[in-house]
Design a protein around this motif. Structure first.
Motif, PDB file in Angstrom:
ATOM      1  N   VAL C 129      10.377  -5.906   4.128  1.00  0.00           N
ATOM      2  CA  VAL C 129      10.621  -4.692   4.825  1.00  0.00           C
ATOM      3  C   VAL C 129      12.200  -4.631   5.456  1.00  0.00           C
ATOM      4  O   VAL C 129      12.851  -3.848   5.150  1.00  0.00           O
ATOM      5  CB  VAL C 129       9.587  -4.116   5.735  1.00  0.00           C
ATOM      6  CG1 VAL C 129      10.109  -3.095   6.594  1.00  0.00           C
ATOM      7  CG2 VAL C 129       8.384  -3.979   4.972  1.00  0.00           C
ATOM      8  N   MET C 164       6.600   0.478   9.901  1.00  0.00           N
ATOM      9  CA  MET C 164       6.199  -0.451   8.474  1.00  0.00           C
ATOM     10  C   MET C 164       5.938  -1.654   9.212  1.00  0.00           C
ATOM     11  O   MET C 164       4.994  -2.320   8.806  1.00  0.00           O
ATOM     12  CB  MET C 164       7.328  -0.409   7.450  1.00  0.00           C
ATOM     13  CG  MET C 164       6.616  -0.901   6.313  1.00  0.00           C
ATOM     14  SD  MET C 164       5.626  -0.057   5.449  1.00  0.00           S
ATOM     15  CE  MET C 164       4.825  -1.266   4.451  1.00  0.00           C
ATOM     16  N   VAL C 183       3.948   5.521   9.176  1.00  0.00           N
ATOM     17  CA  VAL C 183       4.781   5.343   8.030  1.00  0.00           C
ATOM     18  C   VAL C 183       4.683   6.701   7.323  1.00  0.00           C
ATOM     19  O   VAL C 183       5.494   7.292   6.743  1.00  0.00           O
ATOM     20  CB  VAL C 183       4.556   4.213   7.253  1.00  0.00           C
ATOM     21  CG1 VAL C 183       5.394   2.877   7.679  1.00  0.00           C
ATOM     22  CG2 VAL C 183       3.020   3.884   6.864  1.00  0.00           C
ATOM     23  N   THR C 287       8.484  -0.374  -0.135  1.00  0.00           N
ATOM     24  CA  THR C 287       7.614  -0.740   0.819  1.00  0.00           C
ATOM     25  C   THR C 287       6.422   0.217   1.023  1.00  0.00           C
ATOM     26  O   THR C 287       5.384  -0.410   1.052  1.00  0.00           O
ATOM     27  CB  THR C 287       8.529  -0.517   2.358  1.00  0.00           C
ATOM     28  OG1 THR C 287       9.179   0.361   2.456  1.00  0.00           O
ATOM     29  CG2 THR C 287       9.393  -1.790   2.221  1.00  0.00           C
ATOM     30  N   MET C 288       6.535   1.591   1.402  1.00  0.00           N
ATOM     31  CA  MET C 288       5.454   2.049   2.282  1.00  0.00           C
ATOM     32  C   MET C 288       4.383   2.196   1.069  1.00  0.00           C
ATOM     33  O   MET C 288       3.078   1.980   1.368  1.00  0.00           O
ATOM     34  CB  MET C 288       5.684   3.644   2.489  1.00  0.00           C
ATOM     35  CG  MET C 288       4.693   4.296   3.141  1.00  0.00           C
ATOM     36  SD  MET C 288       4.665   5.787   3.348  1.00  0.00           S
ATOM     37  CE  MET C 288       4.194   6.685   1.941  1.00  0.00           C
ATOM     38  N   ALA C 291       1.804  -0.507   0.898  1.00  0.00           N
ATOM     39  CA  ALA C 291       1.067  -0.728   2.059  1.00  0.00           C
ATOM     40  C   ALA C 291      -0.514  -0.696   1.621  1.00  0.00           C
ATOM     41  O   ALA C 291      -1.393  -1.816   2.137  1.00  0.00           O
ATOM     42  CB  ALA C 291       1.287   0.260   3.147  1.00  0.00           C
TER      43      ALA C 291
END
Lengths: 100, 164, 667
Positions: C129, C164, C183, C287-288, C291
């Motif tokens: 991240v 994050m 996020v 990234t998100m 999750a």
């Protein structure tokens, strides 16, 4: 001799005067004055019974009532100013936005 | 006629007469002056009731403070513009009738009231007495009242200021 | 300096940056070019060419470097921490103890700490991240140069990094949820960055609402976990079978499908491409969206106890991977191709999760983050150069004018397609090998996805950079500040794959032994897919159109995106709107105003509603309210005049009544 009931009668008369003013006048400033009259009627009552019972609690309450009256007058007149600025009127029956 | 009785009726007529004038005057300035008379009468009644501290407070706070505030506002909003308008609400007989009804009922109730025998005030001076009661038994309400006043000050400034 | 003890500082840096930007940003000295000015002038997609904006004033130039600096600090700090060991740090008790019985009747205490857990899993995510986040921040400095509201952009970007980090560092499910929601918020704010453009604000709303569905699942899963285990802390949950455990994992899976854009909640991700391209790279690719994968890896002990949910995970992953990859083939918007590709790759990760190869899923998360971020940034560079053009039909031949972008995009494309030796090859191979062990059907799905991936990536590359130029804007290579981060990312896209076995052992997993059939097969489909794309789009241009007209129904299905959006539009948007209308009718009789306005707003928002409901809302508000009040509260109506004096009159009347009653009673 003047008894406590005399003072209560004065208080009642003043309450009624204030109430009539509150219910019938159109001018907000005078309505606020009527409210001051009502509060003073309350105070007379409190002080009279304070004397009758021989302790100062009634007078202390009267002081609190005065404090509330001051706050009410200040806020009420503030609202009046804001209202006047926006609506150009102080006639209470032209202001009816309080519904639902 | 005893002096006490004379003063009672004198102050009462001041208070009630002033009140009546206050709610009937066309001009707000006149009404305010009538109100001042009424409040002075009430102050006199306090004096008769041996509430000297309240007598002084009444004059200082009401007449010196609140009434002045009223006068300021009356000057600010130029109420005389509304002088030619109808002064009373169109439903005023209804309001007066209801008030009279309530007054009669209350008066009847009061006439039937039976009070306990009056008691003597303690011999200490009135100011000490009020101070003792206020700062011993009613300290917390006293502080809350100060908070209320603070809120009222902030609130009224916020309400009355001109929008930027 | 003891990095482990100061672990809590890692998320503080970006939080500070976000607070600085979002609190002070509106003041003139920071960003004199207010967004309104630029948004008004913005006609096309990602950016406008307003020369006025080139004259920066105040401290505008400092916003980007400052925020990048915060993320860099965070990155360095986490590097220090990751290489100093493992730790669990509890900062304070956040939700204080509230006793309750679990489902089994054991006494438990509802308590949650604000605590951070640094273990190999979170370490990987933290580094990813902050590291990739930093590169994208740097890239954004040049990319967003001409846009207004810069403070808002970088503030939200830092806010995203902060949340994050909370998400991946949390030591319990509740704190993870904070990051999870956070996020989502940052994503919403950034998708709607150009909020004056209707599609952008709609897309933001869509992303937010669809994520809410998953979040509701997460919330319910929290209650199940509390009821089953009595605690939410990762290290205190002792996984053991429980009759209600499948529900918990199923709800966690629902949450993961929302965040990671899987069937049935995937349609928000393509629309999310309305945001600025670096945002798409960071949030909606690297990234998100991972999750969800992270959440399932975190809950791996629970998922391995519920094989039925695990196999559902794999099925969802397989379906999503194939469907999204097939849609990507017919997309014309360069970012949409990449968006569907992201969904498809996330599907691959879900296959790995479903078959229990958690390390493989996480490994693919890492490699995918490198090359997908890189692809998005390259796409951004192309869009930047073409003045907002996103349609690949109007590109072509860009490799001569944009050598750096072309080379890095070439590398990333090969990496994603799975060219032997590059990052994507190894991680995809790990997933395919695990799938092969678990079920041939899943392996087949993975292989088809790999073929489709190679094909559409080849199509994208050839249509954009080869052949004749079909646009009309003058092209110029993007500035160095944009291409340098691209080269940094290509290092990862090339090299990351070689660390498969150290990665697995670091996470404490044993990789599936390579079966020698899998690797050649996956290499073959990668090369084959690229070759096919070459044949279709460079060698024989026009062949693609002929194939398309020959298989018209299929093409239609793909172009309509398998009708998912239409299904939701029909079933949910319209259905809810209509149902909401009639619910409204009954609701309104009790809650007169708020219900009408709130649902009326909602109804208008969701759009298409029948004429009946429309007129009902518009003048119905007035008429129906009056009617309802008239009927339901007949005597009260006359009192509600709005005149203060009539209220006072009521008070005095009551006083008279009260006194009269006392009078008569005492007579």
């Amino acid at each position: 001799m003047i008894s406590t009931m005399h003072y209560v009668a004065v208080s009642l008369a003043m309450l009624l005067i204030g109430t009539v003013g509150l219910l019938t006048r159109r001018n907000i400033v005078i309505i606020l004055m009527s409210i001051e009259l009502i509060l003073n009627a309350v105070n007379i009552n409190l002080v009279a019974f304070s004397k009758h019972h021989g302790n100062a609690a009634g007078q202390v309450f009267a002081i609190f009532v005065i404090a509330v009256a001051v706050a009410e007058a200040a806020v009420g007149l503030g609202i009046l100013l804001a209202l006047f600025r926006n609506r150009e009127t102080v006639q209470v029956d032209e202001i009816d936005l309080l519904k639902w | 006629m005893n002096l006490d009785v004379f003063f009672f009726y004198a102050f009462t007529s001041l208070a009630l007469g002033g009140g009546l004038l206050a709610i009937t005057r066309r001009s707000a300035v006149h009404a305010a002056i009538a109100l001042m008379v009424s409040l002075l009468g009430v102050a006199g009644l306090y004096l008769l009731l041996q509430a000297e501290f309240l007598f002084v407070s009444q004059i200082i706070v009401y007449i010196g403070g609140i009434l002045l505030l009223f006068l300021f506002v009356i000057m600010l909003v130029n109420l005389d513009a509304g002088k030619g308008l109808r002064q009373f609400h169109k439903n005023w007989p209804l309001g007066a009738a209801v008030t009279a009804l309530a007054g009669i009922a209350l008066a009847v109730l009061l006439s039937r009231a039976q009070l306990p025998p009056p008691q003597q005030m303690p011999a200490t001076g009135n100011v000490e007495l009020v101070a003792d009661t206020l700062f011993q038994d009613y300290l917390v309400p006293f502080e809350v009242a100060s908070l209320l006043l603070l809120v009222a000050v902030v609130g009224s400034v916020l309400l009355a200021r001109k929008r930027a | 300096m003891n990095f482990l003890e100061t672990l809590w500082l890692i998320p503080v840096f970006p939080l500070f940056g976000a607070a600085l930007m979002l609190l002070l940003g509106r003041y003139e000295f920071l960003d004199p070019q207010e967004e309104c000015a630029t948004l008004e002038n913005r006609h096309h997609h990602d950016r406008g060419h307003d020369q006025d904006l080139r004259s920066p004033g105040g401290l505008r130039w400092a916003i980007g470097p400052l925020c990048s600096g915060f993320v860099l600090l965070s990155f360095l700090w986490s590097l220090g921490a990751v290489f100093s060991g493992r730790t669990e740090q509890i900062l304070f008790t956040w939700v204080a103890g509230l006793p309750f019985p679990t489902f089994d009747g054991r006494p438990a205490v509802l308590a949650a700490d604000w605590g951070y857990l640094l273990d190999p899993l979170s370490a990987v995510m933290i580094l990813m991240v902050t590291g990739i986040g930093f590169l994208i921040h740097v890239y954004s400095i040049a990319y967003m140069e001409h846009d207004g509201g810069l403070y808002r952009y970088f503030g939200c970007l830092n806010l995203f990094v902060f949340f994050m980090l909370i998400l991946v560092m949390a030591n319990n499910y509740l704190l993870l949820f904070i990051g999870w929601e956070g996020v989502g918020l940052a994503s919403y704010l950034l998708i709607g960055f150009y909020f004056k453009r209707k599609p952008a604000s709609d897309a933001a709303m869509k992303a937010f609402l669809m994520n809410r569905l998953g979040d509701a699942g997460y919330l319910m899963a929290l209650f199940f976990l509390l009821g089953i285990f009595g605690t939410l802390r990762f290290t205190s949950i002792e996984a053991s079978a429980h009759p209600l455990l499948p529900w918990a994992t199923l709800l966690l899976l629902l949450a993961a499908t929302g965040k990671s854009a899987q069937i049935p909640l995937f349609t928000w991700l393509p629309d999310a491409m309305e945001g600025p391209t670096p945002v798409s790279a960071l949030i909606h690719a690297a990234t998100m969206v991972t999750a969800g994968v992270y959440l399932i890896v975190r809950a791996a002990p629970l998922f391995s106890l519920t094989p039925e949910v695990a196999s559902l995970t794999a099925t969802i992953g397989a379906l999503t991977a194939i469907i999204a990859a097939s849609i990507a083939i017919v997309q014309h918007d360069i970012k949409k191709v990449l968006a569907y590709s992201t969904i498809s790759q996330l599907g691959l990760m879900f296959i790995a999760l479903g078959v229990g190869a958690y390390w493989a899923a996480l490994f693919h998360v890492v490699t995918h983050a490198f090359f997908k971020a890189q692809l998005f940034l390259c796409a951004g560079s192309v869009i930047h150069a073409l003045d907002g053009e996103q349609d690949i039909r109007f590109m072509g031949g860009l490799r001569r004018q944009m050598p750096h972008t072309f080379r890095t995009m070439f590398i990333a494309t090969l990496a994603l397609a799975g060219w032997p030796g590059l990052a994507g090859f190894f991680s995809k191979d790990a997933i395919l090998a695990s799938a092969w062990v678990a079920s041939p059907a899943l392996f087949g799905a993975g292989l088809i996805t790999a073929l489709l991936t190679a094909f559409y990536m080849g199509r994208l590359l050839f249509l954009t950079f080869f052949g004749p130029y079909r646009g009309h804007v003058e092209i110029e290579e993007s500035p160095k500040r944009m291409t340098i981060p691209l080269w940094f990312l290509s290092v990862g896209s090339i090299g990351a794959g070689w660390f498969a076995s150290p990665f697995a052992s670091w996470l404490g997993a044993t990789p599936v032994a390579h079966s020698w059939g899998v690797m050649p097969a996956s290499a073959a489909v990668a090369v084959g897919g690229l070759a096919l794309a070459y044949h279709f789009y460079l060698n024989r241009p026009g062949l693609a159109d002929r194939v398309e007209s020959a298989a018209a129904p299929v093409a239609k299905l793909l172009r309509a995106r398998w009708y998912f959006d239409d299904l939701y539009e029909w079933a949910i948007v319209r259905g809810v709107a209509r149902g909401g209308g009639s619910t409204l009718a009954s609701l309104d009789q009790t809650i007169i105003d708020g219900g009408v306005n709130g649902l009326g707003w909602l109804t208008r928002r969701t759009g298409a509603i029948s004429r009946w409901a429309d007129t009902w809302i518009v003048d119905g508000t007035v008429n129906f309210t009056a009617l309802t009040v008239k009927l339901a509260s007949f005597p009260v109506r006359f009192l509600q005049t709005g005149f203060a004096q009539s209220y006072a009159l009521v008070i005095v009347m009551s006083l008279a009544a009260l006194a009269g009653w006392y009078m008569l009673r005492s007579a």
